[in-house]
Scaffold this motif. Structure first.
Motif: not given
Length: 172
Positions: A6, A111, A115-116, A130, A132-133, A137, A148
């Motif tokens: 990440n 982290a 979750t996205d 959130v 998230k990718s 995050v 960020t």
């Protein structure tokens, strides 16, 4: 250390050894509370001063657990000129408290726990979202601002801190 999946700085290995994480030139260790860890960081002097001005030190030193999205000094520097000096005055304490408690979520969320699309309810009462990718995050505030996470999973004895690059703002 950098997490390969990440791009964020994380403390997973450091926490396992009890060593902690470097933030703002100081070692953040799991045996200290959130406030004591933040107080050692040269990158969080504005946040620590604001927490003191808002009268939140004892709360954030309590058992918790808390998840804190901690704006760096550079994040506060992005605010319009004079904003921070105005917020730390006694007459602005309610507004400052509202902004700071908007950065705190009950519980200890690393982290890996985020979750996205997850919606978090802050201690202040409003929501954060959130994002998230694979690249990291981000946290979206009520006004559509995005922060960020630049350092994730700073573990303290009463929760976890994620350093962010933008001050989050509640809707009102």
């Amino acid at each position: 250390m950098k997490a390969a999946d990440n791009g964020m700085s994380t403390s997973t290995a450091a926490t396992a050894t009890g060593a902690g994480v470097m933030v703002g030139g100081a070692m953040m260790t799991p045996d200290k509370d959130i406030v004591d860890n933040a107080a050692g960081s040269a990158d969080h002097t504005t946040l620590v001063a604001a927490v003191k001005a808002a009268g939140l030190v004892e709360t954030l030193k309590s058992a918790g657990p808390f998840t804190v999205f901690a704006p760096s000094n550079a994040a506060f520097d992005k605010l319009p000129a004079g904003t921070v000096n105005s917020l730390v005055t006694p007459e602005m304490k309610p507004t400052l408290t509202k902004i700071l408690t908007y950065h705190v979520v009950p519980g200890s969320l690393t982290a890996a726990n985020l979750t996205d699309g997850q919606v978090l309810t802050t201690v202040q009462g409003e929501k954060l979202t959130v994002m998230k990718s694979a690249t990291g995050v981000m946290i979206k505030d009520a006004k559509g601002g995005m922060a960020t996470v630049t350092t994730a999973d700073v573990i303290s004895k009463n929760g976890v801190t994620h350093v962010i690059d933008t001050v989050l703002m509640p809707a009102q």
